[in-house]
Design an enzyme around this catalytic site. Structure first.
Site, mmCIF file in Angstrom:
data_model
loop_
_atom_site.group_PDB
_atom_site.id
_atom_site.type_symbol
_atom_site.label_atom_id
_atom_site.label_comp_id
_atom_site.label_asym_id
_atom_site.label_seq_id
_atom_site.Cartn_x
_atom_site.Cartn_y
_atom_site.Cartn_z
ATOM 1 N N HIS A 1 -26.753 -119.018 41.126
ATOM 2 C CA HIS A 1 -27.387 -120.335 40.934
ATOM 3 C C HIS A 1 -26.642 -121.192 39.913
ATOM 4 O O HIS A 1 -26.929 -122.386 39.767
ATOM 5 C CB HIS A 1 -28.852 -120.165 40.507
ATOM 6 C CG HIS A 1 -29.788 -121.047 41.261
ATOM 7 N ND1 HIS A 1 -29.548 -122.382 41.475
ATOM 8 C CD2 HIS A 1 -30.978 -120.776 41.864
ATOM 9 C CE1 HIS A 1 -30.546 -122.908 42.154
ATOM 10 N NE2 HIS A 1 -31.432 -121.954 42.414
ATOM 11 N N ARG A 2 -25.684 -120.616 39.199
ATOM 12 C CA ARG A 2 -24.902 -121.415 38.254
ATOM 13 C C ARG A 2 -23.890 -122.308 38.954
ATOM 14 O O ARG A 2 -23.517 -123.363 38.434
ATOM 15 C CB ARG A 2 -24.170 -120.496 37.263
ATOM 16 C CG ARG A 2 -25.070 -119.678 36.360
ATOM 17 C CD ARG A 2 -24.267 -118.689 35.547
ATOM 18 N NE ARG A 2 -23.560 -117.718 36.387
ATOM 19 C CZ ARG A 2 -22.772 -116.746 35.927
ATOM 20 N NH1 ARG A 2 -22.595 -116.618 34.610
ATOM 21 N NH2 ARG A 2 -22.189 -115.910 36.747
#
Length: 464
Positions: free
Chosen positions: A435-436
């Protein structure tokens, strides 16, 4: 005059620090040629044959089959016919392609051993040194050497060494001392010129253990309740060491779980048209096209549209690194455990080339002959867990990659097609992503494009 050259376990690349001896390919007394494989070792990534850069007669082997050696520990010694410069005796190709150079060698004249002295297979450096004549008999670390000189007889048993090099050659001796918290500067070696041997370290450890045991007898035993709390009974069961491939997988998966905030999304897709397209390709003649190759081709096309997922995170620099090339890993289950071979430049390959490379790497994985280069450098992973007969999964991302596409089994299911209920070939697709590197919209767009290509393979024609 013949010389003895010492060949040490070379750096096998990719941060590997040790290897397990699987099988010796030569015996003591055998004549070996330059670059001849002499031992088969297993690292955490692969099983490889290690070639010797020297040609001559094998005079000693160090390490039994099944034992682990650290990088830099001696493997064997070879007696060569005449002295020469290292460039003339060493090919430099210890493991071609792994970034290694010619192994350092210490040269010694071949001399007959003293009566009663022979090399020790378990301790290479020390056994090799003990075969040379010494200036005086070895002295144990626990007793001062006997001498007529009053100065030497008054030398303390355990002297404090000043700052400077410690007379230790073997990395195994250093590791043994380090693991047990033993300061080598406080030891007097029993080898030539004060060399500290493994026997010296073990003797010091036995002495320390005896002192601690004697001290325990003077201490009042704790209450039964306290003893139970401090020393719980070990659970019954079989203990399996986490080493080799299993240990490497455990370390990598644990690191991925610690560092990567992952998320997963799913979608069901009608794969009927994809299966028909593959059947048509194979009916046209030529090499057969695998389903995995078609899915890989869809993956590379999707990554071209969503490059955010072909990336890695540089945590130290706090930067997202988007990668220009797609090196596609695929999960393969073998008898030795889970491995992830990598198809280089998958974005530049067609379906035939991908099929051939998948077949080559799969066969090498089953045979245990994958090289470290075959198992590293991936940028995205394709996980076909449908071969296990399951529909879905939430896999752990292959660190340091940013995403993994999972493909379940393709089975007949009721499906609404062209407004009518029909039986179609349905597959579940899942995308686990870091998700980064992107938000859910990007991940959803990637997975939706993959599903569209599975349902309508003609979509791929726009990017061919």
């Amino acid at each position: 005059m013949a010389q003895v050259l010492e060949f040490r376990l070379p750096d096998l690349g990719e941060g590997l620090t040790e290897a397990e001896i699987v099988r010796w390919l030569v015996q003591v007394g055998d004549v070996v040629a330059v670059d001849q494989p002499v031992v088969e070792v297993e690292t955490a990534k692969a099983m490889v044959e290690v070639p010797c850069p020297y040609g001559g007669v094998v005079t000693a082997r160090y390490g039994e089959e099944g034992s682990e050696l650290p990088v830099g520990a001696p493997l064997l010694t070879v007696a060569v016919g005449a002295p020469a410069e290292p460039a003339a005796e060493s090919s430099g190709n210890v493991l071609v392609g792994y970034g290694t150079s010619a192994a350092p060698a210490r040269r010694r004249r071949v001399r007959p051993p003293r009566p009663g002295v022979r090399p020790t297979g378990g301790e290479p450096s020390e056994g090799h040194r003990t075969a040379e004549p010494a200036a005086e008999p070895p002295v144990s670390a626990a007793q001062p050497p006997v001498s007529d000189s009053p100065l030497r007889t008054r030398r303390p048993t355990v002297p404090e060494r000043p700052d400077g090099p410690v007379p230790v050659i073997s990395p195994l001796v250093r590791r043994l001392a380090r693991q047990n918290g033993l300061d080598l500067r406080r030891l007097t070696g029993s080898g030539p010129d004060g060399l500290i041997l493994r026997a010296d370290v073990e003797g010091a450890l036995r002495t320390t253990a005896a002192r601690e045991e004697a001290a325990k007898t003077t201490v009042t035993a704790p209450a039964p309740e306290t003893a139970l709390l401090e020393r719980p009974e070990p659970r019954a069961g079989t203990r399996i060491p986490l080493k080799g491939v299993r240990g490497a997988v455990a370390d990598k998966l644990s690191r991925s779980r610690r560092e990567i905030p992952d998320a997963t999304c799913w979608v069901d897709a009608d794969a009927t048209e994809l299966m028909r397209a593959r059947a048509a390709m194979n009916a046209a003649g030529g090499p057969k096209i695998s389903l995995l190759a078609l899915l890989a081709r869809i993956c590379t096309a999707a990554l071209a549209r969503f490059p955010e997922l072909n990336a890695t995170v540089d945590t130290e620099a706090r930067e997202i690194v988007r990668l220009d090339q797609v090196h596609l890993g695929f999960a393969a289950q073998t008898e030795r455990g889970l491995v992830v071979p990598v198809v280089r430049d998958a974005h530049a390959r067609d379906a035939e080339s991908l099929t051939a490379e998948f077949a080559r790497l799969t066969e090498a994985a089953r045979a245990g002959t994958l090289t470290p280069a075959d198992l590293t450098g991936g940028t995205f992973t394709l996980n076909n867990y449908g071969v296990f007969g399951v529909d879905g999964s939430t896999p752990i991302i292959n660190h340091p990659e940013a995403a993994m596409l999972g493909v379940g089994r393709i089975v007949p299911k009721p499906w609404v097609h062209d407004g009518e209920l029909a039986v179609r070939q349905v597959v579940q697709l899942s995308l686990t992503f870091d998700h980064r590197v992107c938000d859910g919209g990007t991940a959803g767009g990637f997975l939706r494009y993959v599903a569209d290509c599975v349902e309508q393979p003609a979509v791929l024609l726009r990017t061919l």
